[in-house]
Design a protein around this motif. Structure first.
Motif, PDB file in Angstrom:
ATOM      1  N   PHE A 108       0.704  -1.170  -0.041  1.00 41.87           N
ATOM      2  CA  PHE A 108       0.019  -0.049  -0.067  1.00 41.87           C
ATOM      3  C   PHE A 108       0.896   1.091   0.099  1.00 41.87           C
ATOM      4  CE2 PHE A 108       0.514  -0.350   4.664  1.00 41.87           C
ATOM      5  CZ  PHE A 108       0.638   0.896   5.048  1.00 41.87           C
ATOM      6  N   LEU A 109       0.259   2.435  -0.613  1.00 41.53           N
ATOM      7  CA  LEU A 109       0.817   3.602  -0.374  1.00 41.53           C
ATOM      8  C   LEU A 109      -0.065   4.627   0.364  1.00 41.53           C
ATOM      9  CD1 LEU A 109       3.622   4.986  -1.288  1.00 41.53           C
ATOM     10  CD2 LEU A 109       2.433   5.770  -3.098  1.00 41.53           C
ATOM     11  N   GLU A 110       0.409   5.352   1.069  1.00 41.28           N
ATOM     12  CA  GLU A 110      -0.871   6.229   1.748  1.00 41.28           C
ATOM     13  C   GLU A 110      -0.415   7.498   2.325  1.00 41.28           C
ATOM     14  OE1 GLU A 110      -1.938   4.879   5.817  1.00 41.28           O
ATOM     15  OE2 GLU A 110      -3.863   5.727   5.620  1.00 41.28           O
ATOM     16  N   CYS A 111      -1.098   8.756   1.668  1.00 42.57           N
ATOM     17  CA  CYS A 111      -1.002   9.645   2.344  1.00 42.57           C
ATOM     18  C   CYS A 111      -0.883  10.149   3.616  1.00 42.57           C
ATOM     19  CB  CYS A 111      -1.673  10.816   1.292  1.00 42.57           C
ATOM     20  SG  CYS A 111      -1.664  12.469   1.875  1.00 42.57           S
ATOM     21  N   SER A 112      -0.042  10.631   4.383  1.00 43.11           N
ATOM     22  CA  SER A 112      -0.140  10.992   5.833  1.00 43.11           C
ATOM     23  C   SER A 112      -1.028  11.825   6.197  1.00 43.11           C
ATOM     24  CB  SER A 112       1.216  11.522   6.452  1.00 43.11           C
ATOM     25  OG  SER A 112       1.267  12.641   5.805  1.00 43.11           O
ATOM     26  N   GLY A 113      -1.981  12.197   5.136  1.00 38.05           N
ATOM     27  CA  GLY A 113      -3.104  13.249   5.625  1.00 38.05           C
ATOM     28  C   GLY A 113      -4.338  12.344   5.258  1.00 38.05           C
TER      29      GLY A 113
ATOM     30  N   GLY B 110       3.324   8.592   2.380  1.00 40.95           N
ATOM     31  CA  GLY B 110       3.542   8.514   0.918  1.00 40.95           C
ATOM     32  C   GLY B 110       4.442   9.505   0.578  1.00 40.95           C
ATOM     33  N   ASN B 111       4.496  10.643   1.269  1.00 41.71           N
ATOM     34  CA  ASN B 111       5.348  11.739   0.744  1.00 41.71           C
ATOM     35  C   ASN B 111       6.921  11.592   0.673  1.00 41.71           C
ATOM     36  OD1 ASN B 111       6.680  13.257   3.348  1.00 41.71           O
ATOM     37  ND2 ASN B 111       4.410  12.802   3.798  1.00 41.71           N
ATOM     38  N   LEU B 112       7.182  10.464   1.534  1.00 39.17           N
ATOM     39  CA  LEU B 112       8.642   9.861   1.513  1.00 39.17           C
ATOM     40  C   LEU B 112       9.084   8.987   0.118  1.00 39.17           C
ATOM     41  CD1 LEU B 112       9.445   8.586   4.895  1.00 39.17           C
ATOM     42  CD2 LEU B 112       9.818  10.749   4.010  1.00 39.17           C
ATOM     43  N   SER B 113       7.956   8.600  -0.575  1.00 34.81           N
ATOM     44  CA  SER B 113       8.153   7.884  -1.763  1.00 34.81           C
ATOM     45  C   SER B 113       8.177   8.868  -2.868  1.00 34.81           C
ATOM     46  CB  SER B 113       6.872   6.629  -1.783  1.00 34.81           C
ATOM     47  OG  SER B 113       7.190   5.747  -1.091  1.00 34.81           O
ATOM     48  N   ILE B 114       9.187   9.700  -2.779  1.00 36.95           N
ATOM     49  CA  ILE B 114       9.301  10.671  -3.787  1.00 36.95           C
ATOM     50  C   ILE B 114       8.995  10.322  -5.239  1.00 36.95           C
ATOM     51  CG2 ILE B 114      10.712  12.466  -4.729  1.00 36.95           C
ATOM     52  CD1 ILE B 114      10.090  13.319  -1.825  1.00 36.95           C
ATOM     53  N   LYS B 115       8.078  11.040  -5.929  1.00 39.38           N
ATOM     54  CA  LYS B 115       7.851  10.934  -7.334  1.00 39.38           C
ATOM     55  C   LYS B 115       8.718  11.858  -7.965  1.00 39.38           C
ATOM     56  CE  LYS B 115       3.546  12.029  -6.397  1.00 39.38           C
ATOM     57  NZ  LYS B 115       2.202  12.125  -6.282  1.00 39.38           N
TER      58      LYS B 115
ATOM     59  N   ALA C 232      -3.723  18.506  14.788  1.00 37.45           N
ATOM     60  CA  ALA C 232      -2.699  17.817  13.977  1.00 37.45           C
ATOM     61  C   ALA C 232      -3.798  17.526  12.579  1.00 37.45           C
ATOM     62  CB  ALA C 232      -2.481  16.452  14.445  1.00 37.45           C
ATOM     63  N   LEU C 233      -2.748  17.276  11.419  1.00 33.42           N
ATOM     64  CA  LEU C 233      -3.374  17.132  10.121  1.00 33.42           C
ATOM     65  C   LEU C 233      -2.996  15.835   9.770  1.00 33.42           C
ATOM     66  CD1 LEU C 233      -3.105  20.229   7.749  1.00 33.42           C
ATOM     67  CD2 LEU C 233      -5.014  18.857   8.408  1.00 33.42           C
ATOM     68  N   PHE C 234      -2.043  15.308  10.390  1.00 36.51           N
ATOM     69  CA  PHE C 234      -1.373  13.859   9.715  1.00 36.51           C
ATOM     70  C   PHE C 234      -1.546  12.550  10.499  1.00 36.51           C
ATOM     71  CE2 PHE C 234       0.792  17.410   7.911  1.00 36.51           C
ATOM     72  CZ  PHE C 234       0.517  17.377   6.725  1.00 36.51           C
ATOM     73  N   HIS C 235      -1.523  11.456  10.021  1.00 35.97           N
ATOM     74  CA  HIS C 235      -1.556  10.321  10.858  1.00 35.97           C
ATOM     75  C   HIS C 235      -2.890  10.049  11.669  1.00 35.97           C
ATOM     76  CE1 HIS C 235       2.427   8.941   9.236  1.00 35.97           C
ATOM     77  NE2 HIS C 235       2.780  10.218   9.240  1.00 35.97           N
ATOM     78  N   TYR C 236      -3.809  10.488  11.148  1.00 35.34           N
ATOM     79  CA  TYR C 236      -5.378  10.214  11.936  1.00 35.34           C
ATOM     80  C   TYR C 236      -5.538   8.506  11.556  1.00 35.34           C
ATOM     81  CZ  TYR C 236     -10.020  10.573  13.632  1.00 35.34           C
ATOM     82  OH  TYR C 236     -11.186  10.494  14.275  1.00 35.34           O
TER      83      TYR C 236
END
Lengths: 425, 425
Positions: free
Chosen positions: B153-158, B258-263, B402-406
């Motif tokens: 899986f790939l998931e946005c931290s948001g 996901g944002n670590l998996s740089i496109k 917070a915005l991330f990792h809910y």
């Protein structure tokens, strides 16, 4: 903590271009532990193109215009330049794909009377015959029932037919082996429908009939394996089936010849003997060397093929990664061996893990080509002990008049110029 | 042997229509062994539409015109009716998909400056920093190297940010959880590139920078797990990456935000400390309840959501199949429990097998709804012992800023009319 990375102030960075040079390095590749050679240039950030602004995000992600992917519509073997309406199958570009999952729009097609456009609101599935009830299911009802998902290959029993008699050296692996694909399939377990209609104990065969004009219909033996594994499938790779693949519902029998996995499924009828449709008398039989014909040869046998380097590719001396696909209708691939000297010696390829049962398995072998003409070939082994036969063995049993279930080892020849070509062995 | 099946002589078959009736049946569903109720009608072949001729097979299989699948482009939470150029992410329609594999064109998108159209012939990947060599790789060179494929899986931290402060009851699961998708990814193991450039032992961090205009750049800790599992990926679901997903090359770090998996990956730089880009100072930090902020909160925590019945659906009393997805950046899902009484009691759902590590897992539970208002909710457990927290626990630690990792348990309420709505708990 270092200072912030100097980027994006690219202008401040050194822009001197280093002369490009080839290099050779040895690296550990984990399970393979083999030597790798590559060509890459020394360089700096000045050698990487500038960053680019982009288009908005959208509702769907299209392919890059730089990517050219398509199947090859075909009629009978050797007839590829044909009118679109004459095509009966369309082959997956195995030489351009990686991994094992096939993109939904590139899954191979094989149809006997084209691709009907069925309305899911009107379509029905009848389940009847030797059952306590005759039931008619709507598509909404099927979607609401218990379901199962499974990654499995589907293969036309005609896959490989190009090489039965002779080897056309202009063929790619798309031509020779493109009638196989792997998807994640989702649908209702056949066992659930069987329980709902109350199949009689004496029923040992099931007729599956399609909603295409031909009404392709096959008799399926109700072995424990088939009763446990068959899916009345309505989805592929997460989305509803596409029309070419049976929308709105099809049968999916993992490991068995593709034509049993009836598309546009309109009914299942239970009986106590095969129904002897014309598809199993006139069509899907295989004439053997001894003059008799095989009937109900239903399982897809163990197979494998090197997808790169493969037909019509060109390679250079030095490091070449050999990669390919292996599969067996009996279960899981446990071993793939590759020969780079025409079958005299064999080396174990690395299997990409996990290997799933009745799915394609991806294999790799690091190879250094010395530039001399040779032949490369793969052979696979499954967890039931089946080993992919060589051509001599297949022809010895089947002769050259059969059309279906050709699973001989595939040999690619490589000449001194690096040209890779299809040969019989 | 019975005589040949009477079909296609449909005219000879009985066409009397039986009155439709609902029925109730109990069936074994294998692992679940649960009671199933369904509605299907008794009937004969006369109740199934006639067979239809079809269109020719082609180079690609398009979707049926009856299938409506699309993502939802969005800006910040709550801003969905926006100009296309304002969209920064696009969410996967989880409520319309089944299984775990996401179709390539429906994988969620999240871009910081749009989708650049990179020419693979021009694009380069620089690998440098604390290394013995600085090397620049062409895309052809990457494709020729040893490779690995993995379903992850790939998931946005948001993902989940919609529900941090309040629950909009008009949201579907596409809105609340649509920033996750699962693909088979293929590319070069990071470890191979590390060996080729000769990373220095003292290098413990890696900067990855994208080729989009923003130049999204993140510092990645070089733990053994990341060194072993990271893929420099060039393909998704068997085909080359699509531009929205990083064509021609991206990073893929299974289980991490996901944002670590740089496109559009243009360089990897090795260092001995985090590079402190603005993305890890200003952007991807999470303000906690105690007033401090979490930084480098990189792993996607354990999560799950019921995808059906889910927000804005309507259900009827009687049998309803509950299904959903569970995932954990720590490893494999081993258990999903479902409550149909708002969290008072829990039942084990059935997991579709095999469950792959750091991939989404599909779960099912047979349920008979009695027609009374209730709430349904899922919670997952992984093989490292992590259990998905309830909302109270998450908010207790993180507050609502917070915005991330809910990753709190997602509750859907169901009213007496069967309307399913998003609620906080």
């Amino acid at each position: 903590m270092p200072p912030p990375d100097p980027d994006p102030a690219l202008g401040r960075m050194q822009r001197k271009r280093l002369s490009r040079r080839s290099f050779l390095a040895t690296a550990s590749t984990g399970a393979a532990g083999a030597a790798i050679a590559g060509t890459a240039a020394a360089g700096t950030l000045a050698d990487v193109p500038e960053r680019l602004p982009g288009a908005p995000v959208g509702a769907r992600s299209a392919r890059s215009p730089h990517v050219d992917l398509g199947r090859i519509p075909e009629a009978t073997p050797g007839r590829r330049n044909l009118a679109p309406e004459d095509a009966i199958n369309s082959k997956t570009p195995l030489h351009k794909l990686v991994g094992v999952v096939t993109p939904s729009d590139l899954h191979y097609e094989r149809s006997h009377s084209g691709v009907p456009d069925l309305d899911p609101a009107q379509h029905r599935l009848l389940v009847h015959g030797m059952t306590k009830k005759s039931l008619v299911f709507t598509m909404d009802e099927l979607w609401a029932m218990p379901s199962v998902s499974r990654i499995a290959f589907l293969e036309c029993s005609g896959n490989g037919w190009e090489n039965w008699k002779a080897a056309d050296e202009t063929l790619t692996v798309q031509h020779t082996h493109g009638l196989i694909s792997t998807h994640e399939w989702t649908g209702v377990p056949l066992s659930v429908l069987i329980d709902l209609v109350g199949k009689e104990r004496g029923s040992t065969w099931m007729l599956a009939e399609g909603g295409d004009a031909t009404g392709l219909a096959r008799s399926i033996p109700l072995t424990d394996e088939i009763m446990n594994e068959t899916i009345v499938a309505y989805a592929q790779n997460g989305e509803p089936l596409r029309p070419a693949h049976g929308y709105p519902v099809r049968l999916l029998i993992p490991g068995w010849e593709g034509n049993l996995s009836i598309k546009w499924l309109r009914r299942l009828k239970f009986g106590d003997a095969p129904f002897m449709t014309r598809w199993e008398t006139a069509r899907y039989t295989s004439l053997m060397a001894n003059g008799k014909a095989k009937q109900f040869q239903l399982r897809q046998e163990i197979n494998s093929v090197i997808t790169a380097p493969s037909g019509m590719m060109e390679i250079r001396p030095g490091y070449n990664r050999i990669t390919g696909l292996a599969w067996s209708g009996h279960g899981s691939i446990v071993r793939v061996e590759v020969s780079t000297d025409g079958g005299r010696t064999w080396a174990d390829a690395t299997l990409n893990r996990p290997v799933l049962p009745k799915a394609q398995a991806r294999f790799h072998l690091d190879w250094r080509w010395d530039g001399k003409p040779t032949k490369i070939v793969s052979r696979s082994t499954d967890d039931k002990g089946h080993v992919q036969p060589d051509r001599k063995t297949v022809i010895g049993e089947m002769g050259t008049n059969a059309l279906f279930h050709y699973n001989a080892q595939q040999t690619w020849s490589i000449d001194a110029a690096g040209r890779v070509r299809n040969v019989l062995s």
